[in-house]
Design a protein around this motif. Sequence first.
Motif, short mmCIF file in Angstrom:
data_model
loop_
_atom_site.label_atom_id
_atom_site.label_comp_id
_atom_site.label_asym_id
_atom_site.label_seq_id
_atom_site.Cartn_x
_atom_site.Cartn_y
_atom_site.Cartn_z
N LEU A 25 0.77 -0.95 0.01
CA LEU A 25 -0.09 0.34 0.31
C LEU A 25 0.93 1.00 0.07
O LEU A 25 0.50 2.19 -0.85
CB LEU A 25 -0.75 0.28 1.18
CG LEU A 25 -2.32 -0.84 1.05
CD1 LEU A 25 -2.69 -0.91 1.57
CD2 LEU A 25 -3.18 -0.19 0.33
N TYR A 30 -1.69 5.18 -6.29
CA TYR A 30 -2.82 5.07 -6.96
C TYR A 30 -3.33 5.77 -6.15
O TYR A 30 -2.91 6.50 -5.51
CB TYR A 30 -3.19 3.13 -6.87
CG TYR A 30 -2.77 2.85 -4.70
CD1 TYR A 30 -3.91 3.23 -4.51
CD2 TYR A 30 -1.69 2.88 -4.42
CE1 TYR A 30 -4.20 3.24 -2.85
CE2 TYR A 30 -1.59 2.90 -2.70
CZ TYR A 30 -2.58 2.85 -2.28
OH TYR A 30 -2.50 3.01 -0.60
N ARG A 31 -4.68 5.94 -5.95
CA ARG A 31 -5.61 6.87 -5.96
C ARG A 31 -6.41 5.72 -5.03
O ARG A 31 -6.59 5.09 -5.26
CB ARG A 31 -6.48 7.79 -6.74
CG ARG A 31 -5.41 8.88 -6.83
CD ARG A 31 -6.69 9.51 -7.92
NE ARG A 31 -7.54 8.51 -8.90
CZ ARG A 31 -6.99 9.05 -10.46
NH1 ARG A 31 -4.83 9.82 -10.45
NH2 ARG A 31 -7.72 8.46 -10.82
N TRP A 32 -7.38 5.78 -4.09
CA TRP A 32 -7.59 5.10 -2.79
C TRP A 32 -9.21 4.94 -3.48
O TRP A 32 -9.46 4.06 -3.32
CB TRP A 32 -8.09 5.52 -1.56
CG TRP A 32 -7.10 5.92 -0.65
CD1 TRP A 32 -5.85 6.48 -0.29
CD2 TRP A 32 -6.58 4.72 0.09
NE1 TRP A 32 -5.53 6.33 0.57
CE2 TRP A 32 -5.60 5.02 0.94
CE3 TRP A 32 -7.09 3.50 0.68
CZ2 TRP A 32 -4.56 4.20 1.84
CZ3 TRP A 32 -6.32 2.67 1.27
CH2 TRP A 32 -5.07 2.47 1.65
N SER A 33 -9.69 5.18 -4.24
CA SER A 33 -10.83 5.81 -5.38
C SER A 33 -10.58 4.74 -6.58
O SER A 33 -11.95 3.63 -6.97
CB SER A 33 -11.40 6.64 -5.78
OG SER A 33 -10.18 7.31 -7.20
N LEU A 35 -8.72 1.30 -6.26
CA LEU A 35 -8.70 -0.17 -5.54
C LEU A 35 -10.01 -1.18 -5.09
O LEU A 35 -10.11 -2.22 -6.02
CB LEU A 35 -8.53 -0.31 -3.84
CG LEU A 35 -7.40 0.47 -3.41
CD1 LEU A 35 -7.36 0.59 -2.27
CD2 LEU A 35 -6.43 -0.61 -4.00
#
Length: 369
Positions: A25, A30-33, A35
Amino acid sequence: MPIVLRSLMRDRILHLLLLLGVILLPLAHYRWSELPAAVDWHTIMTLTGLLMLTKGLENSGYFDVLGARLAQRFQHERTLALFMVCAAALLSTFLTNDVALFILVPLTLTLRKFSRLPISRLIIFEALAVNAGSLLTPVGNPQNILLWSHGTLSVPGFIAQMAPLAAVLMLTLMALTWWSFPARAIETHAQSGAQQWHKPLFLVSVLLYVVFIVALELQLTGWALLLVAGCFLLMARSVLVSIDWSLLLVFVAMFIDVFLLMHLPVLQPWFAAITQLGEGGLYLLAIGLSQIISNVPATILLLQKVPPSDVLAWAVNIGGFGLLPGSLANLIALRMAQDAKVWWRFHLFSLPMLAWSMLCGWLLLRWLH
């Protein structure tokens, strides 16, 4: 619910995948949205429905009836093993490798009630068989569906492309089955009367199975899953409680871990260099990636860089052998086997199968080209 919680607490594979995700992580970009979209929810819904339907058939008791008939029909271990391996390969060509396992593995498990058989070894060979059989058709497994949908081949054209590899691997597997299972007589247990089974639950499960498979073809998986869950909720709630919920979480965790792995900055230059690989490099990379992240994610990644050639198609299917992550079907089969030793025993057969498949596959490709 305590049964479900105990299953989650004891699932070491799930714990390992969660730990890997926690490590990746902070390292990935990346963006959490993003995942939630990393998970192939269609696959998760499909597996959920198949788990429910298989458990419905199992709880109906009909597998006990069919298992008893098989134990009576076949006199020797070798002939029974050859029959089950052929059935697994054949079913996987048009029902997909996962569905074939969901039908055959529970049936295989019931055989231990009526006879002394090496059940875990038989399940290992069924897992190998669906990997070999499913590669023949464009609907046999998820990676073939992806390759076919991205390419220009017709169904007969795709089958013709894969037929030489399928023929070699099936002949190899049949020879290995012949060698691994002796011709000794099957020792049967004494049976007390006729096998009892719940006919209404069996008939409903079979009907729902047909509806679910048709719904998969019509892209109505979500509605079909609601129908299956609703029917079992009204008729047999024990089915919903007793399925392997932790297996579904394992698949969710695998999808997220693969997504994070693909977004590690340190790996991006390597991904960019894929387009420069020759046939030999692509062949080895596709097989190697499959061993680490499974052949379906490997196919998704490689199709972003290279066209769906016969080299890629052969390589990702060969990659289903070898290590456990090579194919998700391996994980499904071994989880259902319910044997702690089956995990390492699987590799005693799968790793040699991988080495032989790699050699034969490459020689065949060179000859055909």
